[in-house]
Design a protein around this motif. Structure first.
Motif, PDB file in Angstrom:
ATOM      1  N   THR A  63       0.855  -1.196   0.000  1.00  0.00           N
ATOM      2  CA  THR A  63       0.000   0.000   0.000  1.00  0.00           C
ATOM      3  C   THR A  63       0.885   1.237   0.000  1.00  0.00           C
ATOM      4  O   THR A  63       2.030   1.190   0.479  1.00  0.00           O
ATOM      5  N   PRO A  64       0.381   2.353  -0.497  1.00  0.00           N
ATOM      6  CA  PRO A  64       1.171   3.588  -0.455  1.00  0.00           C
ATOM      7  C   PRO A  64       1.505   4.034   0.973  1.00  0.00           C
ATOM      8  O   PRO A  64       2.489   4.723   1.196  1.00  0.00           O
ATOM      9  N   GLU A  65       0.690   3.620   1.923  1.00  0.00           N
ATOM     10  CA  GLU A  65       0.878   4.021   3.316  1.00  0.00           C
ATOM     11  C   GLU A  65       1.950   3.194   4.032  1.00  0.00           C
ATOM     12  O   GLU A  65       2.409   3.568   5.116  1.00  0.00           O
ATOM     13  N   GLU A  66       2.330   2.070   3.445  1.00  0.00           N
ATOM     14  CA  GLU A  66       3.333   1.207   4.076  1.00  0.00           C
ATOM     15  C   GLU A  66       4.647   1.989   4.231  1.00  0.00           C
ATOM     16  O   GLU A  66       5.117   2.613   3.278  1.00  0.00           O
ATOM     17  N   PRO A  67       5.241   1.970   5.431  1.00  0.00           N
ATOM     18  CA  PRO A  67       6.501   2.711   5.617  1.00  0.00           C
ATOM     19  C   PRO A  67       7.581   2.207   4.655  1.00  0.00           C
ATOM     20  O   PRO A  67       7.715   1.002   4.433  1.00  0.00           O
ATOM     21  N   HIS A  68       8.319   3.152   4.079  1.00  0.00           N
ATOM     22  CA  HIS A  68       9.399   2.795   3.162  1.00  0.00           C
ATOM     23  C   HIS A  68      10.435   3.904   3.111  1.00  0.00           C
ATOM     24  O   HIS A  68      10.208   5.002   3.617  1.00  0.00           O
ATOM     25  N   THR A  69      11.552   3.607   2.502  1.00  0.00           N
ATOM     26  CA  THR A  69      12.622   4.584   2.313  1.00  0.00           C
ATOM     27  C   THR A  69      12.056   5.805   1.595  1.00  0.00           C
ATOM     28  O   THR A  69      11.324   5.655   0.608  1.00  0.00           O
ATOM     29  N   PRO A  70      12.378   7.009   2.067  1.00  0.00           N
ATOM     30  CA  PRO A  70      11.884   8.202   1.361  1.00  0.00           C
ATOM     31  C   PRO A  70      12.520   8.320  -0.027  1.00  0.00           C
ATOM     32  O   PRO A  70      13.656   7.889  -0.235  1.00  0.00           O
ATOM     33  N   SER A  78      12.922   6.288  -8.616  1.00  0.00           N
ATOM     34  CA  SER A  78      13.148   4.863  -8.315  1.00  0.00           C
ATOM     35  C   SER A  78      12.751   4.650  -6.871  1.00  0.00           C
ATOM     36  O   SER A  78      12.470   5.605  -6.150  1.00  0.00           O
ATOM     37  N   GLY A  79      12.744   3.397  -6.449  1.00  0.00           N
ATOM     38  CA  GLY A  79      12.477   3.098  -5.049  1.00  0.00           C
ATOM     39  C   GLY A  79      11.275   2.199  -4.847  1.00  0.00           C
ATOM     40  O   GLY A  79      10.743   1.600  -5.786  1.00  0.00           O
ATOM     41  N   PRO A  80      10.827   2.114  -3.597  1.00  0.00           N
ATOM     42  CA  PRO A  80       9.699   1.240  -3.264  1.00  0.00           C
ATOM     43  C   PRO A  80       8.450   1.609  -4.064  1.00  0.00           C
ATOM     44  O   PRO A  80       8.180   2.794  -4.286  1.00  0.00           O
ATOM     45  N   HIS A  81       7.707   0.578  -4.484  1.00  0.00           N
ATOM     46  CA  HIS A  81       6.517   0.847  -5.301  1.00  0.00           C
ATOM     47  C   HIS A  81       5.504  -0.280  -5.176  1.00  0.00           C
ATOM     48  O   HIS A  81       5.810  -1.370  -4.708  1.00  0.00           O
ATOM     49  N   LEU A  82       4.316   0.042  -5.627  1.00  0.00           N
ATOM     50  CA  LEU A  82       3.205  -0.911  -5.589  1.00  0.00           C
ATOM     51  C   LEU A  82       3.415  -2.008  -6.631  1.00  0.00           C
ATOM     52  O   LEU A  82       4.117  -1.796  -7.628  1.00  0.00           O
ATOM     53  N   PRO A  83       2.785  -3.164  -6.464  1.00  0.00           N
ATOM     54  CA  PRO A  83       3.010  -4.287  -7.369  1.00  0.00           C
ATOM     55  C   PRO A  83       2.169  -4.246  -8.651  1.00  0.00           C
ATOM     56  O   PRO A  83       2.105  -5.236  -9.373  1.00  0.00           O
ATOM     57  N   TYR A  84       1.509  -3.146  -8.927  1.00  0.00           N
ATOM     58  CA  TYR A  84       0.704  -3.021 -10.155  1.00  0.00           C
ATOM     59  C   TYR A  84       0.995  -1.671 -10.803  1.00  0.00           C
ATOM     60  O   TYR A  84       1.644  -0.808 -10.209  1.00  0.00           O
ATOM     61  N   LEU A  85       0.529  -1.497 -12.040  1.00  0.00           N
ATOM     62  CA  LEU A  85       0.829  -0.309 -12.841  1.00  0.00           C
ATOM     63  C   LEU A  85      -0.359   0.628 -12.956  1.00  0.00           C
ATOM     64  O   LEU A  85      -1.508   0.192 -12.953  1.00  0.00           O
ATOM     65  N   ALA A  86      -0.070   1.903 -13.151  1.00  0.00           N
ATOM     66  CA  ALA A  86      -1.094   2.865 -13.568  1.00  0.00           C
ATOM     67  C   ALA A  86      -1.274   2.708 -15.077  1.00  0.00           C
ATOM     68  O   ALA A  86      -0.316   2.379 -15.788  1.00  0.00           O
ATOM     69  N   PRO A  87      -2.483   2.913 -15.591  1.00  0.00           N
ATOM     70  CA  PRO A  87      -2.672   2.813 -17.047  1.00  0.00           C
ATOM     71  C   PRO A  87      -1.830   3.862 -17.788  1.00  0.00           C
ATOM     72  O   PRO A  87      -1.703   5.000 -17.334  1.00  0.00           O
ATOM     73  N   GLY A  89      -0.968   6.611 -20.620  1.00  0.00           N
ATOM     74  CA  GLY A  89      -1.787   7.600 -21.308  1.00  0.00           C
ATOM     75  C   GLY A  89      -1.994   8.868 -20.503  1.00  0.00           C
ATOM     76  O   GLY A  89      -1.185   9.240 -19.656  1.00  0.00           O
ATOM     77  N   ILE A  90      -3.126   9.510 -20.762  1.00  0.00           N
ATOM     78  CA  ILE A  90      -3.450  10.820 -20.186  1.00  0.00           C
ATOM     79  C   ILE A  90      -4.266  10.638 -18.908  1.00  0.00           C
ATOM     80  O   ILE A  90      -5.271   9.940 -18.910  1.00  0.00           O
ATOM     81  N   HIS A  91      -3.823  11.291 -17.834  1.00  0.00           N
ATOM     82  CA  HIS A  91      -4.541  11.280 -16.555  1.00  0.00           C
ATOM     83  C   HIS A  91      -4.864  12.715 -16.157  1.00  0.00           C
ATOM     84  O   HIS A  91      -4.045  13.620 -16.366  1.00  0.00           O
ATOM     85  N   THR A  92      -6.015  12.914 -15.570  1.00  0.00           N
ATOM     86  CA  THR A  92      -6.386  14.256 -15.105  1.00  0.00           C
ATOM     87  C   THR A  92      -6.227  14.399 -13.600  1.00  0.00           C
ATOM     88  O   THR A  92      -6.350  15.501 -13.068  1.00  0.00           O
ATOM     89  N   GLU A  93      -5.951  13.295 -12.918  1.00  0.00           N
ATOM     90  CA  GLU A  93      -5.713  13.302 -11.469  1.00  0.00           C
ATOM     91  C   GLU A  93      -4.271  12.862 -11.203  1.00  0.00           C
ATOM     92  O   GLU A  93      -3.717  12.050 -11.952  1.00  0.00           O
ATOM     93  N   PRO A  94      -3.665  13.363 -10.124  1.00  0.00           N
ATOM     94  CA  PRO A  94      -2.292  12.931  -9.793  1.00  0.00           C
ATOM     95  C   PRO A  94      -2.224  11.422  -9.558  1.00  0.00           C
ATOM     96  O   PRO A  94      -3.189  10.803  -9.106  1.00  0.00           O
ATOM     97  N   ILE A  95      -1.088  10.855  -9.856  1.00  0.00           N
ATOM     98  CA  ILE A  95      -0.840   9.433  -9.635  1.00  0.00           C
ATOM     99  C   ILE A  95       0.072   9.325  -8.418  1.00  0.00           C
ATOM    100  O   ILE A  95       1.121   9.970  -8.359  1.00  0.00           O
ATOM    101  N   THR A  96      -0.328   8.499  -7.463  1.00  0.00           N
ATOM    102  CA  THR A  96       0.462   8.352  -6.252  1.00  0.00           C
ATOM    103  C   THR A  96       1.902   7.961  -6.588  1.00  0.00           C
ATOM    104  O   THR A  96       2.154   7.207  -7.532  1.00  0.00           O
ATOM    105  N   LYS A  97       2.834   8.500  -5.822  1.00  0.00           N
ATOM    106  CA  LYS A  97       4.260   8.264  -6.075  1.00  0.00           C
ATOM    107  C   LYS A  97       4.585   6.779  -6.139  1.00  0.00           C
ATOM    108  O   LYS A  97       5.336   6.330  -7.008  1.00  0.00           O
ATOM    109  N   GLU A  98       4.035   6.027  -5.206  1.00  0.00           N
ATOM    110  CA  GLU A  98       4.340   4.590  -5.122  1.00  0.00           C
ATOM    111  C   GLU A  98       3.820   3.812  -6.325  1.00  0.00           C
ATOM    112  O   GLU A  98       4.320   2.730  -6.617  1.00  0.00           O
TER     113      GLU A  98
END
Length: 184
Positions: A63-70, A78-87, A89-98
């Motif tokens: 989860t994005p809330e899981e503690p990890h290296t800043p 680079s760094g810790p990330h979620l196990p799935y991808l964002a689609p 293309g074009i997004h109108t909302e921010p995509i979480t860093k993780e």
């Protein structure tokens, strides 16, 4: 007359001189070849777009809330990330860093913008560029950046304030499609 045409056999000193010359020539060739390889390697790395960032690894978190290296850049590269991808293309909302970091690991490039008071002209120009890529590129807002535009790829970042189509396309061309999963 036959005695005048005697062939002189090289003595020990003549043979030693030839060997030294051959060694000097061989060493010279090696030095020139090493210098050429070094020069072209430097040119290849030096001409890559963006600023290199240290690799923070590719740890999967749930989860994005899981503690990890800043992260060491804003947006992250680079760094810790979620196990799935964002689609892609074009997004109108921010995509979480993780989430976006996993897209970078999979050879993606993020084109992000920060327009607190709105900038439809900038968004339209960026959208027109990103639409030229069927996959491995994402356009999304990123509130809070110090610059208006940021381009990120795995361990690379480029930030600036005005749309520069050739700069953006050059960054995408350099990094899009390069997979960064650790080979085990």
């Amino acid at each position: 007359m036959a005695q005048d045409k005697k062939q002189e056999k090289p003595g020990p000193l003549g043979l030693a001189q030839r060997r030294r010359r051959l060694w000097a020539l061989g060493i010279g060739v090696v030095v020139v070849a090493a210098a050429a390889v070094g020069y072209f390697t430097y040119r290849a790395v030096a001409s890559l777009p963006g600023t290199p960032m240290p690799d923070l690894g590719n740890l999967h978190i749930q989860t994005p809330e899981e503690p990890h290296t800043p992260y060491n850049s804003e947006p992250p590269t680079s760094g810790p990330h979620l196990p799935y991808l964002a689609p892609w293309g074009i997004h109108t909302e921010p995509i979480t860093k993780e989430l976006q970091v996993h897209n970078l690991e999979d050879g993606g490039v993020m084109v992000q913008y920060n327009c607190p008071s709105g900038c439809p002209d900038v968004v339209e120009k960026l959208k027109a560029i990103v639409e030229g890529y069927p996959d491995r590129v994402i356009l999304a807002p990123y509130p809070g950046m110090k610059t208006r535009i940021a381009l990120t790829a795995w361990t690379r970042i480029d930030t600036f304030d005005r749309v520069d189509e050739s700069r953006i396309k050059g960054f995408i061309k350099a990094y899009r499609g390069i997979d960064h999963h650790k080979k085990g």
